[in-house]
Write an enzyme that holds these catalytic residues in place. Structure first.
Site, PDB file in Angstrom:
ATOM      1  N   ASN A   9      -2.320  -9.992 -41.250  1.00 36.37           N
ATOM      2  CA  ASN A   9      -3.460 -10.033 -42.075  1.00 36.37           C
ATOM      3  C   ASN A   9      -3.376 -11.218 -43.143  1.00 36.37           C
ATOM      4  O   ASN A   9      -2.490 -11.313 -43.877  1.00 36.37           O
ATOM      5  CB  ASN A   9      -3.824  -8.930 -43.089  1.00 36.37           C
ATOM      6  CG  ASN A   9      -4.474  -8.809 -44.138  1.00 36.37           C
ATOM      7  OD1 ASN A   9      -5.430  -9.640 -44.040  1.00 36.37           O
ATOM      8  ND2 ASN A   9      -4.634  -7.793 -45.113  1.00 36.37           N
ATOM      9  N   TRP A  10      -4.072 -12.117 -42.573  1.00 38.26           N
ATOM     10  CA  TRP A  10      -4.079 -13.517 -43.353  1.00 38.26           C
ATOM     11  C   TRP A  10      -4.828 -13.768 -44.664  1.00 38.26           C
ATOM     12  O   TRP A  10      -4.640 -14.558 -45.314  1.00 38.26           O
ATOM     13  CB  TRP A  10      -4.819 -14.676 -42.270  1.00 38.26           C
ATOM     14  CG  TRP A  10      -4.021 -14.952 -40.928  1.00 38.26           C
ATOM     15  CD1 TRP A  10      -3.004 -14.394 -40.519  1.00 38.26           C
ATOM     16  CD2 TRP A  10      -4.396 -15.841 -40.117  1.00 38.26           C
ATOM     17  NE1 TRP A  10      -2.527 -14.689 -39.296  1.00 38.26           N
ATOM     18  CE2 TRP A  10      -3.578 -15.339 -38.961  1.00 38.26           C
ATOM     19  CE3 TRP A  10      -5.422 -16.618 -39.783  1.00 38.26           C
ATOM     20  CZ2 TRP A  10      -3.637 -16.343 -37.968  1.00 38.26           C
ATOM     21  CZ3 TRP A  10      -5.760 -17.522 -38.599  1.00 38.26           C
ATOM     22  CH2 TRP A  10      -4.674 -17.193 -37.679  1.00 38.26           C
ATOM     23  N   LYS A  11      -5.519 -12.498 -45.158  1.00 37.83           N
ATOM     24  CA  LYS A  11      -6.108 -12.626 -46.158  1.00 37.83           C
ATOM     25  C   LYS A  11      -6.989 -13.837 -46.465  1.00 37.83           C
ATOM     26  O   LYS A  11      -7.470 -14.401 -45.541  1.00 37.83           O
ATOM     27  CB  LYS A  11      -5.149 -12.285 -47.145  1.00 37.83           C
ATOM     28  CG  LYS A  11      -4.352 -10.970 -47.142  1.00 37.83           C
ATOM     29  CD  LYS A  11      -3.518 -10.525 -48.211  1.00 37.83           C
ATOM     30  CE  LYS A  11      -2.551  -9.236 -47.736  1.00 37.83           C
ATOM     31  NZ  LYS A  11      -1.828  -8.825 -49.046  1.00 37.83           N
ATOM     32  N   HIS A  95      -8.566  -1.930 -47.217  1.00 40.54           N
ATOM     33  CA  HIS A  95      -6.970  -2.578 -47.556  1.00 40.54           C
ATOM     34  C   HIS A  95      -7.027  -2.228 -49.196  1.00 40.54           C
ATOM     35  O   HIS A  95      -8.204  -2.268 -49.770  1.00 40.54           O
ATOM     36  CB  HIS A  95      -7.155  -4.011 -47.514  1.00 40.54           C
ATOM     37  CG  HIS A  95      -5.968  -4.545 -47.609  1.00 40.54           C
ATOM     38  ND1 HIS A  95      -5.698  -4.922 -48.947  1.00 40.54           N
ATOM     39  CD2 HIS A  95      -4.753  -4.840 -46.881  1.00 40.54           C
ATOM     40  CE1 HIS A  95      -4.315  -5.576 -48.799  1.00 40.54           C
ATOM     41  NE2 HIS A  95      -3.819  -5.371 -47.519  1.00 40.54           N
ATOM     42  N   GLU A  97      -6.632  -4.246 -51.543  1.00 46.88           N
ATOM     43  CA  GLU A  97      -7.064  -5.497 -52.290  1.00 46.88           C
ATOM     44  C   GLU A  97      -8.580  -4.994 -52.497  1.00 46.88           C
ATOM     45  O   GLU A  97      -9.200  -5.355 -53.348  1.00 46.88           O
ATOM     46  CB  GLU A  97      -6.866  -6.931 -51.837  1.00 46.88           C
ATOM     47  CG  GLU A  97      -5.182  -7.048 -52.123  1.00 46.88           C
ATOM     48  CD  GLU A  97      -4.610  -7.811 -51.194  1.00 46.88           C
ATOM     49  OE1 GLU A  97      -5.175  -8.273 -50.226  1.00 46.88           O
ATOM     50  OE2 GLU A  97      -3.434  -7.739 -51.120  1.00 46.88           O
ATOM     51  N   GLU A 167       0.331   1.093 -46.980  1.00 43.99           N
ATOM     52  CA  GLU A 167       0.756   0.050 -47.729  1.00 43.99           C
ATOM     53  C   GLU A 167       0.908   0.277 -49.059  1.00 43.99           C
ATOM     54  O   GLU A 167       0.091   0.625 -49.883  1.00 43.99           O
ATOM     55  CB  GLU A 167      -0.565  -0.970 -47.409  1.00 43.99           C
ATOM     56  CG  GLU A 167      -0.606  -1.556 -46.032  1.00 43.99           C
ATOM     57  CD  GLU A 167      -1.042  -2.743 -45.926  1.00 43.99           C
ATOM     58  OE1 GLU A 167      -0.509  -3.807 -45.355  1.00 43.99           O
ATOM     59  OE2 GLU A 167      -1.995  -3.281 -46.446  1.00 43.99           O
ATOM     60  N   GLY A 173       2.756  -8.051 -51.488  1.00 43.64           N
ATOM     61  CA  GLY A 173       2.922  -9.433 -51.941  1.00 43.64           C
ATOM     62  C   GLY A 173       4.027  -9.359 -53.213  1.00 43.64           C
ATOM     63  O   GLY A 173       3.752 -10.562 -53.832  1.00 43.64           O
ATOM     64  N   SER A 213       5.285  -6.667 -47.872  1.00 42.23           N
ATOM     65  CA  SER A 213       6.444  -7.455 -47.823  1.00 42.23           C
ATOM     66  C   SER A 213       7.353  -7.212 -46.901  1.00 42.23           C
ATOM     67  O   SER A 213       8.621  -7.065 -46.785  1.00 42.23           O
ATOM     68  CB  SER A 213       7.309  -7.149 -49.230  1.00 42.23           C
ATOM     69  OG  SER A 213       6.533  -7.431 -50.427  1.00 42.23           O
ATOM     70  N   GLY A 234       1.425  -9.358 -44.487  1.00 41.43           N
ATOM     71  CA  GLY A 234       0.546 -10.325 -44.989  1.00 41.43           C
ATOM     72  C   GLY A 234       1.478 -11.751 -44.954  1.00 41.43           C
ATOM     73  O   GLY A 234       1.013 -12.500 -44.061  1.00 41.43           O
ATOM     74  N   GLY A 235       1.957 -12.122 -46.265  1.00 40.68           N
ATOM     75  CA  GLY A 235       2.561 -13.538 -46.264  1.00 40.68           C
ATOM     76  C   GLY A 235       2.971 -13.845 -45.085  1.00 40.68           C
ATOM     77  O   GLY A 235       3.275 -14.935 -44.660  1.00 40.68           O
TER      78      GLY A 235
HETATM   79  P1  13P Z   1       2.162  -8.730 -47.918  1.00 40.14           P
HETATM   80  O1  13P Z   1       3.038  -8.640 -46.333  1.00 40.14           O
HETATM   81  O2  13P Z   1       2.189 -10.051 -48.155  1.00 40.14           O
HETATM   82  O3  13P Z   1       3.199  -7.908 -49.018  1.00 40.14           O
HETATM   83  O4  13P Z   1       0.976  -8.246 -47.610  1.00 40.14           O
HETATM   84  C1  13P Z   1       0.884  -6.813 -47.138  1.00 40.14           C
HETATM   85  C2  13P Z   1      -0.395  -6.553 -46.963  1.00 40.14           C
HETATM   86  O5  13P Z   1      -1.282  -6.380 -47.871  1.00 40.14           O
HETATM   87  C3  13P Z   1      -0.982  -6.442 -45.672  1.00 40.14           C
HETATM   88  O6  13P Z   1      -2.312  -6.168 -45.170  1.00 40.14           O
END
Ligand code: 13P
Length: 251
Positions: A9-11, A95, A97, A167, A173, A213, A234-235
């Site tokens: 997920n590149w956000k 998600h 967020e 999640e 994050g 993470s 994510g990251g």
């Molecule tokens: P991180 O891997 O950056 O913690 O993000 C997880 C996430 O929200 C994937 O959708």
């Protein structure tokens, strides 16, 4: 057996050049990987150029969200059909967020999931508790409630299209990953809830990803858990070497 499924997920990251470079780098690094399903979810704007960069690869494309209406006066929204037209197979829905920053409700998420499945897009349906929920001993209650409301009204046949991503919000994050045991406990709870709702066969077949993470150094231990079927990253999905290392660790 469930085929592992890892998605990046590149956000709200990358730009027109770096998105294509990331996709092309992954396509090169992951050529020939077939034992697991891999997808990347770039920002809407770069879906088409990333699709082109992935065209000769096994890497699938996903969107980070989708709207439930087919078309019309919904300024800023993107439909299932538009995403399919841009080569998307998946859409992340619900998600944390979007729930906690943008205020999405379970009811809206439920409509999005139903519309995605009806239109042939595979939902990656996210659930997860806040830190305060966990500290108050409410993890099971919160996550079970999100699962039930998100999937409300779907017949068993349609539910099979869903991947659930657990999640925990406190792990996203933050660098603070859930321990493999914490992840397994919630995944097992989700699977037993699915069994109650839809029967053993569907519960056994549905994939449940962990997200929060996840990175190369904790991939193997998270994936060693019996109910962890993949990762939503994510990251670490923003670096070719890291995401490729995670895919290879699972494959
Ligand atoms: P991180 O891997 O950056 O913690 O993000 C997880 C996430 O929200 C994937 O959708």
């Amino acid at each position: 057996m469930r085929k592992p499924f890892i998605a990046g997920n590149w956000k709200m990251n990358t730009n027109s050049a770096s998105a294509v470079a990331l996709a092309a780098g992954l396509a090169r690094q992951l050529a020939g990987v077939e034992t697991i399903d891999v997808a990347v979810c770039p920002p809407f704007l770069y879906l088409q150029s990333v699709a082109a960069a992935l065209s000769a690869s096994n890497i699938a494309l996903g969107a980070q969200d989708v709207y439930f209406e087919g078309n019309g006066a919904f300024t800023g929204e993107v439909s299932v059909e538009m995403l399919k037209d841009c080569c998307c197979s998946y859409a992340i829905i619900g998600h944390s967020e979007r729930r906690h920053v943008l205020g999405e409700t379970d009811a809206l998420i439920n409509k999005k999931i139903a519309a995605a499945i009806a239109g042939g897009l595979l939902p990656i349906f996210c659930v997860g508790e806040l830190l305060e929920d966990r500290e108050a001993g409410k993890t099971t209650q919160v996550v079970a409630d999100q699962v039930k409301k998100g999937l409300d009204g779907l017949c068993p046949e349609r539910v099979q299209a869903v991947t659930i991503a657990y999640e925990p919000v406190w792990a996203i994050g933050t660098g603070r990953t859930a321990t493999p045991a914490q992840a397994q406990e919630v995944h097992a709870m989700i699977r037993s809830l699915l069994e109650k709702l839809y029967g053993k066969d569907i519960a056994r077949a549905l994939r449940i990803q962990y997200g929060g993470s996840a990175k190369p150094s904790n991939t193997a231990e998270l994936m060693s858990q019996p109910d962890v079927d993949g990762l939503l990253v994510g990251g670490a999905s923003l670096k070719v070497e890291d995401f490729a290392a995670m895919v290879k660790a699972i494959a």
